[in-house]
Scaffold this motif. Structure first.
Motif, PDB file in Angstrom:
ATOM      1  N   ASP A 146      18.395  -2.254  -5.690  1.00  0.00           N
ATOM      2  CA  ASP A 146      17.637  -1.041  -5.397  1.00  0.00           C
ATOM      3  C   ASP A 146      16.383  -0.967  -6.261  1.00  0.00           C
ATOM      4  O   ASP A 146      15.312  -0.574  -5.805  1.00  0.00           O
ATOM      5  N   PHE A 147      16.540  -1.341  -7.526  1.00  0.00           N
ATOM      6  CA  PHE A 147      15.418  -1.280  -8.447  1.00  0.00           C
ATOM      7  C   PHE A 147      14.324  -2.234  -7.974  1.00  0.00           C
ATOM      8  O   PHE A 147      13.133  -1.894  -7.991  1.00  0.00           O
ATOM      9  N   TYR A 148      14.732  -3.398  -7.496  1.00  0.00           N
ATOM     10  CA  TYR A 148      13.735  -4.344  -6.991  1.00  0.00           C
ATOM     11  C   TYR A 148      12.970  -3.736  -5.817  1.00  0.00           C
ATOM     12  O   TYR A 148      11.746  -3.844  -5.744  1.00  0.00           O
ATOM     13  N   GLU A 149      13.704  -3.071  -4.933  1.00  0.00           N
ATOM     14  CA  GLU A 149      13.058  -2.439  -3.778  1.00  0.00           C
ATOM     15  C   GLU A 149      12.019  -1.407  -4.215  1.00  0.00           C
ATOM     16  O   GLU A 149      10.919  -1.348  -3.671  1.00  0.00           O
ATOM     17  N   ILE A 150      12.407  -0.592  -5.231  1.00  0.00           N
ATOM     18  CA  ILE A 150      11.484   0.444  -5.734  1.00  0.00           C
ATOM     19  C   ILE A 150      10.220  -0.208  -6.289  1.00  0.00           C
ATOM     20  O   ILE A 150       9.087   0.189  -5.971  1.00  0.00           O
ATOM     21  N   ILE A 151      10.429  -1.259  -7.110  1.00  0.00           N
ATOM     22  CA  ILE A 151       9.283  -1.941  -7.722  1.00  0.00           C
ATOM     23  C   ILE A 151       8.371  -2.497  -6.644  1.00  0.00           C
ATOM     24  O   ILE A 151       7.156  -2.293  -6.654  1.00  0.00           O
ATOM     25  N   LYS A 152       9.004  -3.194  -5.685  1.00  0.00           N
ATOM     26  CA  LYS A 152       8.229  -3.887  -4.655  1.00  0.00           C
ATOM     27  C   LYS A 152       7.438  -2.884  -3.810  1.00  0.00           C
ATOM     28  O   LYS A 152       6.252  -3.077  -3.523  1.00  0.00           O
ATOM     29  N   GLN A 153       8.104  -1.792  -3.459  1.00  0.00           N
ATOM     30  CA  GLN A 153       7.454  -0.794  -2.609  1.00  0.00           C
ATOM     31  C   GLN A 153       6.255  -0.160  -3.327  1.00  0.00           C
ATOM     32  O   GLN A 153       5.156  -0.078  -2.780  1.00  0.00           O
ATOM     33  N   ASP A 154       6.488   0.267  -4.598  1.00  0.00           N
ATOM     34  CA  ASP A 154       5.390   0.863  -5.369  1.00  0.00           C
ATOM     35  C   ASP A 154       4.239  -0.135  -5.508  1.00  0.00           C
ATOM     36  O   ASP A 154       3.067   0.228  -5.392  1.00  0.00           O
ATOM     37  N   TYR A 155       4.606  -1.392  -5.767  1.00  0.00           N
ATOM     38  CA  TYR A 155       3.607  -2.439  -5.975  1.00  0.00           C
ATOM     39  C   TYR A 155       2.717  -2.576  -4.740  1.00  0.00           C
ATOM     40  O   TYR A 155       1.494  -2.626  -4.839  1.00  0.00           O
ATOM     41  N   ASP A 156       3.349  -2.621  -3.558  1.00  0.00           N
ATOM     42  CA  ASP A 156       2.579  -2.796  -2.321  1.00  0.00           C
ATOM     43  C   ASP A 156       1.686  -1.584  -2.039  1.00  0.00           C
ATOM     44  O   ASP A 156       0.502  -1.731  -1.728  1.00  0.00           O
ATOM     45  N   ILE A 157       2.275  -0.385  -2.162  1.00  0.00           N
ATOM     46  CA  ILE A 157       1.492   0.826  -1.891  1.00  0.00           C
ATOM     47  C   ILE A 157       0.303   0.930  -2.849  1.00  0.00           C
ATOM     48  O   ILE A 157      -0.831   1.180  -2.431  1.00  0.00           O
ATOM     49  N   ASN A 158       0.584   0.683  -4.150  1.00  0.00           N
ATOM     50  CA  ASN A 158      -0.493   0.783  -5.139  1.00  0.00           C
ATOM     51  C   ASN A 158      -1.630  -0.174  -4.821  1.00  0.00           C
ATOM     52  O   ASN A 158      -2.799   0.157  -4.979  1.00  0.00           O
ATOM     53  N   GLY A 159      -1.266  -1.381  -4.379  1.00  0.00           N
ATOM     54  CA  GLY A 159      -2.294  -2.356  -4.014  1.00  0.00           C
ATOM     55  C   GLY A 159      -3.189  -1.820  -2.911  1.00  0.00           C
ATOM     56  O   GLY A 159      -4.419  -1.892  -2.997  1.00  0.00           O
ATOM     57  N   ASP A 160      -2.565  -1.238  -1.900  1.00  0.00           N
ATOM     58  CA  ASP A 160      -3.344  -0.698  -0.775  1.00  0.00           C
ATOM     59  C   ASP A 160      -4.266   0.434  -1.228  1.00  0.00           C
ATOM     60  O   ASP A 160      -5.447   0.472  -0.875  1.00  0.00           O
ATOM     61  N   VAL A 161      -3.695   1.359  -2.034  1.00  0.00           N
ATOM     62  CA  VAL A 161      -4.488   2.521  -2.462  1.00  0.00           C
ATOM     63  C   VAL A 161      -5.648   2.084  -3.359  1.00  0.00           C
ATOM     64  O   VAL A 161      -6.775   2.567  -3.215  1.00  0.00           O
ATOM     65  N   LEU A 162      -5.360   1.160  -4.277  1.00  0.00           N
ATOM     66  CA  LEU A 162      -6.419   0.699  -5.186  1.00  0.00           C
ATOM     67  C   LEU A 162      -7.568   0.070  -4.410  1.00  0.00           C
ATOM     68  O   LEU A 162      -8.734   0.222  -4.765  1.00  0.00           O
ATOM     69  N   LYS A 163      -7.202  -0.650  -3.347  1.00  0.00           N
ATOM     70  CA  LYS A 163      -8.244  -1.252  -2.503  1.00  0.00           C
ATOM     71  C   LYS A 163      -9.039  -0.176  -1.790  1.00  0.00           C
ATOM     72  O   LYS A 163     -10.273  -0.171  -1.810  1.00  0.00           O
ATOM     73  N   ALA A 164      -8.301   0.774  -1.206  1.00  0.00           N
ATOM     74  CA  ALA A 164      -8.971   1.840  -0.462  1.00  0.00           C
ATOM     75  C   ALA A 164      -9.883   2.665  -1.366  1.00  0.00           C
ATOM     76  O   ALA A 164     -10.949   3.119  -0.962  1.00  0.00           O
TER      77      ALA A 164
END
Lengths: 322, 498
Positions: free
Chosen positions: A299-317
Motif C-alpha cells: 500500500d505504501f508503494y502505491e501511495i508513493i507511486k501515485q503521489d510521485y506521478d501526480i506531482n510530476g504532472d502538476v510541476l510540469k503544468a
C-alpha cells in the motif's frame, strides 16, 4: 562534560561497517540505524526518536535502534544516503513525501520511488487552508465563489516553493480554473505568522501546525486538501467532497535500499508495526499532534507511486520543471 | 510558585542545562540547537517544568558559550558569536583575554536578565507588534543590516563593499526561495539548500587563522601572548550601564521579530554602539575595545527573552532553536500559543523564574570558568593549532554528519586567508551571507503581494523608517568625508600657491 559532548559527536558520526555476511534468518544481529534526512528537533526527527526509543523491545534479539541525522538538500542528502546504503537492513531511512515524490522531479536525485523499498508508512498529515477568523468567507463555498470571481486577488502562504502544499494548490487551480497568488515562506510557522499579521490572506499548512491557532479562535479553517479528516477538524470538508479531485498528505515512512531482501523488510515491517501500537509512542505522537497512518509495504508503494506521478504532472503544468 | 522553582531537582537540571549549553556552543559545530534536540528524548520522562527548564537552560548557556572560543581562538562556536570576535579576539591578543571573557560573561548575564524582565512584563503586547513585520518590513530590516558594512569594514569601505557583494552572491547558491529553481548547485544535492553557514563561519575565521598562524610561525619566531588575570570591578560594569541597556533592548527587540536571528541582533548592536562614539573611540573598534564585546554579548543573550515572546504567546518559533524548544513543549503536552498563558499561567511564570535562575547560573559558571579557560591563550601554538583544526573539522562534519561541510569549511578557510592577506575585511562577507536570503526572499514576497508595485517600500511606516536609517547610515560617513575634503581643499590650494 566536554568528554560527554565529544562522545555524542563521535557517536553521531560513527557508523560501523559490517564485515560478516549474515543471512536473513538471524536478522538482526546488531544495532539498526535509521537515517533521518533532517536536522535534529523537527517533527520527523522527534517521531523517529520516539519510535527508536521503544523499538528494541520489539526487535528480535532486542538490538538497539539508533537515529542518525543527515540533513541537507530538503531531505535529499539523507534519502540518497539511505538509498545507497548496504542493502542488509541495518541502515534504513525515515523519509517524507517531499524528498520521495517531489525532489526526484526537481533535483535530479540519484534515487526514485522504484529504487527504494518501502517498509511501512508511519505518519500522515493532511494540509488545511486557513484564513483569519474575521475574514469575510465563512466556509469553502463562499471562499470559492470569491476566488473564482477575483483572479489573483487571494494570496496564500505555504512552507516553500515546490512543496506538497504548493503542488496541491497548483493542482487545485488547474482543476478549477481559479487563479491564486502563491507566496512561499521558509516553513509553516513563518507562513502562519504572515497570515496572523495580515500580510497574506490565507495559508495552506499542515493541520498540526494550524490546529492551535484554529482552537484559539484566531484562524478559520476553509478546506482540507488531504485524504482524511483529523478528529479535531471533522467539520472541515475535504476538497474531494467539494468535487475537486485533489488529495495528498504530507507523510513519513520507513524505506530500505532497493536490494534489501524481502524477508528482512518483512521482519522490520512487523517490528515497526508493533512499535506504532506501543502506548508510549502513541502518547508522544498525540502530544506532537501527528496521527499515525499505517500502510504496509504494498500500500505504501502505491501511495508513493501515485503521489510521485501526480506531482510530476502538476510541476510540469505549473512550469517548474520541463 | 517560588517553592516550585526552588526544588533541588529543578535547580540541578537548570544548572546542567546551562553548563551543557555553554559547552555545546563553545565547541565549533556543536550548537545549542543540537544540544536541545538530543536532550528532548530524555525530557520525555521528566515533569513539565523540570524538562522545559532544562531546555531553556541549554538555550541560554548556548548563547553565551560561543563567546569563549570566539575570544580565545577566533573560532565562533555559534553564529551568535560571530560579531564577538571582532573585538574579543584582538583583546585576547593584547593580553586581555581575562577581561574580554569577564565582560562577555557579565554582558550575557545582564542581557539575558533584562530581556527576561521585558518578557515577564510586556510579552503579550509586544507579541502583536512582532506580527506587524511582513515581507516589506523584513526586507527593510535586512537592508538596514547590510548598511552596517561600513561599520565592520575597518579602514577600507570599498573593499568591505566588494566582500559584502561576494557574500550576497554566495547566499544565492541553492534553491531559489520563491521559484524553487536550483541555482549554482552544479547538480549537487549537497548545495541545494545552500552553503552551510556555520561551516563557512568556521572556515572563514578559524581555519584561515590557523593558516595565517602557520605562515607567521614559519617566517619568524612567534611572539608569545601572556594571559593576564582580570578582576572584574563592579565600578567598571556600572560605568558602562548605558552600553548594556542599549544592547539589551536592541537584542530583545530583534529577538521578538520572528525569523531574524541572533547574528543580526549582534551586528546591529555593534553598529549602534559604534555609531555615536567620538572618532578616536571609533578607531578602537575592531582592535579590541571592551565596548565591542559588551555590545555583541549583551545583545545575543537578550535575544533569548525576545525570541520566547512570539514562541510562548503566539506559538510562532522565530528561529531553529526556538522551533526545537517548541517541539520540546509539545512533547510535554503543552501547546505554545495564546491559550498557554490563559490555561497554564502558573507554569509560564515558573518558567520565567527558572530563566532568571539560569541567568544567574550562567554568570557563576562563566566567572568561575574564566580563570581556567583563559589560559588557553598560553598554550603553545604548535599544540593549540592542531587541536583547533581537528575541532573545526569534527565540528563541520557533525553539523549534519556530512563530509561535504568539511570541504566547505576548508574552502572558506582558504578564501578567508586570501581575503585577509589582501586586507579585505571578513565581517561584511558574513553579513552578506546572512542577509542575502532574507533580502531576496522578502523583496520578492513583498512585490508578489503588491503586484509588482514598488511604493510598498515607502508607504509602510516601519519599512520606510528602516530604509531611511539604512540610507543615512550608509551615506552619512561618505558625506562627512566629502565635507572634510571640501574644507581641506582651499588650504591645499593656498599651499600650492605659496
Amino acid at each position: 562534560m566536554i568528554l560527554f559532548a565529544m562522545m555524542l559527536v563521535f557517536a553521531a558520526g560513527c557508523q560501523s561497517e559490517s564485515t560478516s555476511n549474515e543471512t536473513a534468518a538471524d536478522f538482526p544481529e546488531r544495532s539498526i540505524d535509521i537515517i533521518v534526512p533532517y536536522a535534529p528537533g523537527g517533527t520527523t526527527d522527534t517521531s523517529a526518536r520516539a519510535l527508536a526509543s521503544v523499538a528494541s523491545q520489539y526487535m528480535p534479539n532486542e538490538v538497539e535502534v539508533n537515529v542518525i541525522n543527515k540533513a541537507g538538500g530538503g531531505g535529499v542528502v539523507g534519502t540518497t544516503e539511505a538509498s545507497s546504503a548496504k542493502p542488509d537492513g541495518y541502515t534504513i531511512g525515515m523519509t517524507t513525501s517531499g524528498p520521495m515524490t517531489i525532489k526526484p522531479h526537481t533535483d535530479n536525485t540519484a534515487y526514485n520511488p522504484d529504487t527504494l523499498k518501502p517498509i511501512l508508512q508511519v505518519v500522515g498529515t493532511p494540509n488545511v487552508l486557513v484564513v483569519q477568523a474575521d475574514a469575510p468567507w465563512e466556509d469553502y463555498d463562499e471562499w470559492f465563489e470569491y476566488v473564482s470571481n477575483n483572479p489573483e486577488a487571494f494570496s496564500y502562504g505555504t512552507s516553500g516553493a515546490g512543496l506538497t502544499q504548493h503542488i496541491s494548490m497548483e493542482a487545485f487551480t488547474a482543476e478549477t480554473g481559479a487563479e491564486l497568488t502563491h507566496v512561499p515562506f521558509e516553513g509553516g510557522a513563518p507562513a502562519l505568522s504572515a497570515l496572523l499579521g495580515g500580510h497574506v490572506e490565507g495559508a495552506l499548512v499542515q493541520t498540526t501546525e494550524a490546529l492551535p491557532h484554529i482552537q484559539s479562535g484566531e484562524l478559520r479553517p476553509i478546506v482540507n486538501t488531504g485524504t482524511f479528516k483529523p478528529e479535531e477538524l471533522a467539520d472541515v470538508p475535504l476538497l474531494t467532497e467539494k468535487g475537486v479531485d485533489v488529495q495528498s498528505d504530507v507523510w513519513t515512512g520507513l524505506v530500505a535500499p532497493e536490494d534489501t531482501p524481502d524477508e528482512v523488510v518483512q521482519i522490520l515491517h512487523d517490528v515497526f508495526k508493533e512499535v506504532l501500537e506501543d502506548e508510549q509512542v502513541i502518547e508522544t505522537f498525540e502530544n506532537l499532534g501527528v496521527s499515525t497512518s499505517y500502510a504496509g509495504p504494498e500500500d505504501f508503494y502505491e501511495i508513493i507511486k501515485q503521489d510521485y506521478d501526480i506531482n510530476g504532472d502538476v510541476l510540469k503544468a505549473a512550469g517548474i520543471i520541463d | 510558585m517560588l517553592t516550585q522553582i526552588l526544588q533541588p531537582q529543578i535547580l540541578v537540571l537548570v544548572f546542567m542545562g546551562v553548563l551543557l549549553g555553554i559547552v555545546f556552543s563553545a565547541i565549533p559545530g556543536l550548537t545549542a540547537t543540537m544540544g536541545i534536540a538530543l536532550l528532548i528524548p530524555y525530557t520525555f520522562a521528566l515533569p513539565e517544568l523540570a524538562g522545559i527548564s532544562m531546555l531553556l537552560g541549554i538555550y541560554l548557556g548556548g548563547m553565551y558559550g560561543g563567546a569563549i572560543t570566539a575570544i580565545l581562538i577566533r573560532t565562533p562556536g555559534t553564529p551568535s558569536a560571530a560579531a564577538t570576535l571582532l573585538d574579543g579576539y584582538p583583546m585576547a591578543q593584547n593580553g586581555e583575554a581575562g577581561k574580554a571573557l569577564n565582560y562577555a560573561t557579565v554582558s550575557s548575564f545582564i542581557g539575558g536578565t533584562i530581556s527576561c524582565i521585558i518578557l515577564i512584563l510586556i510579552a503579550p503586547q509586544l507579541a502583536n507588534a512582532a506580527l506587524q513585520f511582513g515581507p516589506a518590513e523584513f526586507f527593510a530590516l535586512a537592508v538596514f543590516g547590510l548598511s552596517i558594512v561600513g561599520t565592520v569594514s575597518g579602514k577600507n569601505v570599498t573593499k568591505g563593499l566588494i566582500v559584502a557583494g561576494i557574500g550576497l552572491l554566495i547566499s544565492t547558491i541553492g534553491m531559489d526561495p520563491i521559484g524553487g529553481v536550483m541555482r549554482f548547485t552544479f547538480g549537487s544535492s549537497n548545495l541545494s539548500s545552500g552553503v552551510s553557514f556555520i561551516a563557512a563561519l568556521i572556515g572563514l575565521f578559524a581555519v584561515s587563522q590557523v593558516i595565517k598562524e602557520v605562515e607567521t610561525k614559519m617566517k619568524s619566531a612567534h611572539q608569545k601572548v601572556k594571559y593576564r588575570r582580570h578582576k572584574l570591578a563592579i565600578k567598571e560594569v556600572m560605568s558602562n550601564w548605558f552600553e548594556f541597556l542599549r544592547s539589551a533592548i536592541i537584542g530583545t527587540f530583534v529577538g521578538i521579530i520572528p525569523g531574524t536571528g541572533t547574528s543580526i541582533a549582534t551586528f546591529v548592536s555593534y553598529n549602534e554602539s559604534k555609531r555615536f562614539k567620538k572618532p578616536e573611540k571609533k578607531a578602537q573598534y575592531g582592535n579590541g575595545t571592551p565596548e565591542g564585546v559588551i555590545a555583541t554579548e549583551t545583545a545575543n543573550n537578550a535575544v533569548t527573552g525576545g525570541a520566547l515572546i512570539p514562541l510562548l504567546t503566539l506559538g510562532i518559533p522565530g528561529d531553529v532553536v526556538t522551533a526545537v524548544i517548541f517541539g520540546g513543549l509539545l512533547i510535554q503536552g503543552l501547546t505554545p500559543g495564546p491559550l498557554l498563558f490563559q490555561q497554564e499561567q502558573d507554569l509560564v511564570y515558573s518558567l520565567f523564574g527558572t530563566l532568571i535562575i539560569a541567568n544567574i547560573f550562567m554568570l557563576l559558571i562563566g566567572l568561575f570558568a574564566v580563570r581556567y579557560v583563559g589560559k588557553i591563550v598560553d598554550v603553545p601554538k604548535n599544540i593549540l593549532l592542531p587541536i583547533v583544526v581537528t575541532l573545526c573539522f569534527i565540528g563541520s562534519y557533525s553539523l549534519s554528519n556530512n563530509l561535504f561541510d568539511v570541504w566547505v569549511a576548508l574552502v572558506f578557510g582558504v578564501i578567508g586567508y586570501l581575503l585577509e592577506k589582501f586586507d579585505f575585511p571578513l565581517p561584511p562577507l558574513i553579513l552578506g551571507i546572512i542577509l542575502g536570503p532574507i533580502i531576496e526572499a522578502n523583496l520578492r514576497r513583498a512585490l508578489i503581494g503588491s503586484g509588482g508595485d514598488l511604493s510598498v517600500f515607502m508607504t509602510r511606516p516601519i519599512t520606510a523608517t528602516f530604509l531611511l536609517i539604512a540610507i543615512t547610515t550608509f551615506i552619512f560617513p561618505l558625506l562627512k568625508k566629502a565635507w572634510y575634503i571640501y574644507k581641506a581643499k582651499p588650504s591645499m590650494e593656498s599651499d600650492l600657491k605659496s
